[in-house]
Design an enzyme around this catalytic site. Structure first.
Site, PDB file in Angstrom:
ATOM      1  CG  ASP A 135      50.195  50.905  43.882  1.00  0.00           C
ATOM      2  OD1 ASP A 135      49.910  49.975  44.217  1.00  0.00           O
ATOM      3  OD2 ASP A 135      49.658  51.930  43.189  1.00  0.00           O
ATOM      4  NE  ARG A 180      44.771  44.872  50.873  1.00  0.00           N
ATOM      5  CZ  ARG A 180      43.883  45.586  50.541  1.00  0.00           C
ATOM      6  NH1 ARG A 180      43.079  46.172  51.172  1.00  0.00           N
ATOM      7  NH2 ARG A 180      43.734  45.393  49.082  1.00  0.00           N
ATOM      8  NE  ARG A 196      47.911  44.593  43.678  1.00  0.00           N
ATOM      9  CZ  ARG A 196      46.779  45.115  44.019  1.00  0.00           C
ATOM     10  NH1 ARG A 196      46.001  44.967  44.750  1.00  0.00           N
ATOM     11  NH2 ARG A 196      46.838  46.470  43.198  1.00  0.00           N
ATOM     12  CE1 TYR A 235      42.974  53.242  40.131  1.00  0.00           C
ATOM     13  CE2 TYR A 235      44.100  52.636  38.310  1.00  0.00           C
ATOM     14  CZ  TYR A 235      43.531  52.261  39.218  1.00  0.00           C
ATOM     15  OH  TYR A 235      43.466  50.833  39.545  1.00  0.00           O
ATOM     16  NE  ARG A 292      48.470  48.672  54.486  1.00  0.00           N
ATOM     17  CZ  ARG A 292      47.743  49.646  54.984  1.00  0.00           C
ATOM     18  NH1 ARG A 292      48.163  50.182  56.238  1.00  0.00           N
ATOM     19  NH2 ARG A 292      46.509  50.035  54.567  1.00  0.00           N
TER      20      ARG A 292
HETATM   21  O1  CP3 Z   1      51.981  41.995  43.151  1.00  0.00           O
HETATM   22  C1  CP3 Z   1      52.817  42.338  44.268  1.00  0.00           C
HETATM   23  O2  CP3 Z   1      52.901  41.636  45.157  1.00  0.00           O
HETATM   24  C2  CP3 Z   1      53.465  43.770  44.092  1.00  0.00           C
HETATM   25  C3  CP3 Z   1      53.004  44.678  44.776  1.00  0.00           C
HETATM   26  C4  CP3 Z   1      51.794  45.536  44.017  1.00  0.00           C
HETATM   27  C5  CP3 Z   1      50.759  46.333  44.503  1.00  0.00           C
HETATM   28  N1  CP3 Z   1      50.194  47.106  43.686  1.00  0.00           N
HETATM   29  C6  CP3 Z   1      50.776  46.197  45.996  1.00  0.00           C
HETATM   30  C7  CP3 Z   1      49.472  46.926  46.582  1.00  0.00           C
HETATM   31  C8  CP3 Z   1      51.441  45.500  42.422  1.00  0.00           C
HETATM   32  C9  CP3 Z   1      52.204  45.002  41.179  1.00  0.00           C
HETATM   33  C10 CP3 Z   1      50.517  46.305  42.332  1.00  0.00           C
HETATM   34  C11 CP3 Z   1      50.098  47.086  41.073  1.00  0.00           C
HETATM   35  C12 CP3 Z   1      48.841  48.068  40.905  1.00  0.00           C
HETATM   36  N2  CP3 Z   1      48.257  48.931  41.755  1.00  0.00           N
HETATM   37  C13 CP3 Z   1      47.875  47.721  39.801  1.00  0.00           C
HETATM   38  C14 CP3 Z   1      47.850  46.798  38.777  1.00  0.00           C
HETATM   39  C15 CP3 Z   1      47.686  45.339  38.943  1.00  0.00           C
HETATM   40  C16 CP3 Z   1      46.266  44.988  39.371  1.00  0.00           C
HETATM   41  O3  CP3 Z   1      45.896  44.573  40.253  1.00  0.00           O
HETATM   42  O4  CP3 Z   1      45.163  45.317  38.407  1.00  0.00           O
HETATM   43  C17 CP3 Z   1      46.885  48.602  40.191  1.00  0.00           C
HETATM   44  C18 CP3 Z   1      45.848  48.983  39.429  1.00  0.00           C
HETATM   45  C19 CP3 Z   1      47.215  49.255  41.215  1.00  0.00           C
HETATM   46  C20 CP3 Z   1      46.550  50.669  42.035  1.00  0.00           C
HETATM   47  C21 CP3 Z   1      46.088  50.132  43.338  1.00  0.00           C
HETATM   48  N3  CP3 Z   1      47.039  50.116  44.559  1.00  0.00           N
HETATM   49  C22 CP3 Z   1      44.939  49.677  43.919  1.00  0.00           C
HETATM   50  C23 CP3 Z   1      43.536  49.625  43.122  1.00  0.00           C
HETATM   51  C24 CP3 Z   1      44.920  49.674  45.186  1.00  0.00           C
HETATM   52  C25 CP3 Z   1      43.897  49.312  46.235  1.00  0.00           C
HETATM   53  C26 CP3 Z   1      43.601  47.973  46.384  1.00  0.00           C
HETATM   54  C27 CP3 Z   1      42.672  47.673  47.440  1.00  0.00           C
HETATM   55  O5  CP3 Z   1      42.019  46.418  47.297  1.00  0.00           O
HETATM   56  O6  CP3 Z   1      42.372  48.448  48.474  1.00  0.00           O
HETATM   57  C28 CP3 Z   1      46.290  49.911  45.445  1.00  0.00           C
HETATM   58  C29 CP3 Z   1      46.780  49.579  46.927  1.00  0.00           C
HETATM   59  C30 CP3 Z   1      47.693  48.242  46.957  1.00  0.00           C
HETATM   60  N4  CP3 Z   1      48.902  48.283  46.204  1.00  0.00           N
HETATM   61  C31 CP3 Z   1      47.869  47.333  48.135  1.00  0.00           C
HETATM   62  C32 CP3 Z   1      48.918  46.569  47.858  1.00  0.00           C
HETATM   63  C33 CP3 Z   1      49.146  45.417  48.785  1.00  0.00           C
HETATM   64  C34 CP3 Z   1      46.794  47.345  49.119  1.00  0.00           C
HETATM   65  C35 CP3 Z   1      47.237  48.342  50.023  1.00  0.00           C
HETATM   66  C36 CP3 Z   1      47.291  48.169  51.791  1.00  0.00           C
HETATM   67  O7  CP3 Z   1      47.878  47.206  52.265  1.00  0.00           O
HETATM   68  O8  CP3 Z   1      46.151  48.572  52.349  1.00  0.00           O
END
Ligand code: CP3
Length: 356
Positions: A77, A31, A27, A154, A40
């Site tokens: 994602d 944010r 990640r 999910y 964003r």
């Molecule tokens: O690592 C990176 O920088 C690449 C980007 C990336 C994102 N999601 C961006 C993202 C990667 C590799 C993921 C994978 C992902 N997404 C996983 C597996 C990795 C892990 O963390 O276990 C999972 C379970 C998800 C599902 C997901 N997407 C969730 C649970 C959320 C919400 C997170 C939150 O805290 O709100 C997302 C959204 C998401 N994916 C964000 C980002 C930067 C935040 C969205 C935003 O900017 O509002």
């Protein structure tokens, strides 16, 4: 194709010697960076950001401008696949991902299409090729997907879950329905990741964020076997060399030997396993990635540095270790603490790579 300038990450995954331990952060685009929050806001919402290749490229590059990271990861994602299957992905502020449709039975699952990555997921391939072009060979690009099990959680729960009771119930009550879902997801992931390789991904990672909530028997049946099917279906041997694949099961420390048998190149390890012990258990079979507790980044720089030192010391000398967090960096971490972490790895690790 431009020649890759920094080969530390790919060398390490192939267990070739390097000058210092490579580092990237799960990640790393996100944010905690003010410049991410700005882009964003400009995109409007998260999925619009993922679907705009130029903006997705911009946020992928942001952490690399700040820190001497050894790899870039595609900004996207894991839920793009269920979205392309027609499940209606949306994000509700503060609540994480949600689906407007959920899967309840065999009927729902049988109706799911396997998305064509060159059609409904073309935006991901556009992001991959744009990022690859803009990286100009500085560092390799990691493509990724979720594991079938993690995606299925999910899709059946309708979003994030604490108990996983709906999908676990399906696993006990109608395992054949769950197996059909996992098999369709595995086929979708194979096509999706092969398309990412064609678009320019130089390494792949599979996030099995929720494999650790399963019993050992169900972990093997519902998560591991499908990740093994994926590894076997990927076109990893390319003219430019092997595209290595890393499997990360959060909470999967007790299954490292089994994961190592899938044919993967590396295992992502979370912070609940000692990395030196992990190395002794998997031997020379795979490389390891990890594994500092992301909460360490709330501590002052000298504490972060001590933790880095302990992990480097535990892994010991020689190649095969990609430094990372044990899970994603959290949104309220200060960027200067991430900097202290990366600096500690670059400064403290060379001594572990001196040939005697
Ligand atoms: O690592 C990176 O920088 C690449 C980007 C990336 C994102 N999601 C961006 C993202 C990667 C590799 C993921 C994978 C992902 N997404 C996983 C597996 C990795 C892990 O963390 O276990 C999972 C379970 C998800 C599902 C997901 N997407 C969730 C649970 C959320 C919400 C997170 C939150 O805290 O709100 C997302 C959204 C998401 N994916 C964000 C980002 C930067 C935040 C969205 C935003 O900017 O509002």
């Amino acid at each position: 194709m431009t020649e890759l300038k920094n080969t530390r990450y790919l060398d390490t995954l192939a267990k070739r010697p390097v000058d210092r331990t490579p580092i990237w952060m799960m990640r790393q685009a996100g944010r905690y960076l003010p410049e991410y929050r700005e882009v964003r806001a400009q995109a409007g919402d998260f999925m619009s950001l993922c679907k705009n290749a130029e903006l997705a490229c911009e946020v992928t590059l942001q952490p690399l401008r700040r820190y001497p990271l050894d790899a870039a990861i595609l900004f996207s994602d894991i839920l793009t696949i269920p979205d392309a299957m027609g499940m209606g992905l949306y994000f509700e502020a503060g609540e994480g991902p949600k689906f407007s449709h959920t899967l309840q039975n065999m009927h729902d699952i049988a109706a799911l299409p396997i998305p064509d990555p060159e059609k409904s997921l073309k935006y991901v391939m556009n992001a991959v090729s744009t990022i690859r072009r803009e990286l100009k060979g500085t560092v390799p690009l990691i493509g990724f997907s979720g594991s079938p099990w993690t995606l299925a959680t999910y899709m059946v729960e309708g979003g994030s879950s604490k108990t996983f009771s709906k999908i676990k119930r399906m696993g006990f009550e109608s395992p054949e329905a769950l197996h059909l879902l996992l098999d369709k997801l595995a086929d979708s992931v194979i096509e999706y990741l092969n398309a990412q390789i064609d678009a320019g991904a130089q390494s792949l990672m599979i996030f099995d964020t929720w494999g650790g909530v399963l019993s050992p028997r169900h972990y093997r049946a519902f998560s591991l076997d499908y990740m093994a099917k994926i590894v076997a279906g990927l076109n990893l041997e390319q003219a430019s060399g092997r595209v290595p694949v890393t499997l990360f099961t959060k909470g999967g420390g007790q299954w490292l030997e089994l994961i190592a048998e899938t044919g993967c190149d590396a295992i992502g390890v979370d912070w609940t396993t000692d990395i030196g012990e992990a190395r002794r258990r998997v031997g020379d079979k795979v490389a390891l990635q990890g594994n500092m507790d992301p909460n360490t980044l709330y501590a002052p720089a000298h504490v972060i540095r001590e933790e880095v030192q302990l992990i480097l010391d535990s892994y010991g000398s020689g190649p095969g270790h990609v430094f990372n967090l044990g899970h994603g960096i959290t949104p309220d971490v200060k960027p200067e603490n991430a900097e202290a972490f990366i600096k500690a790895v670059t400064e403290l690790s060379p001594i572990y790579h001196q040939s005697i």
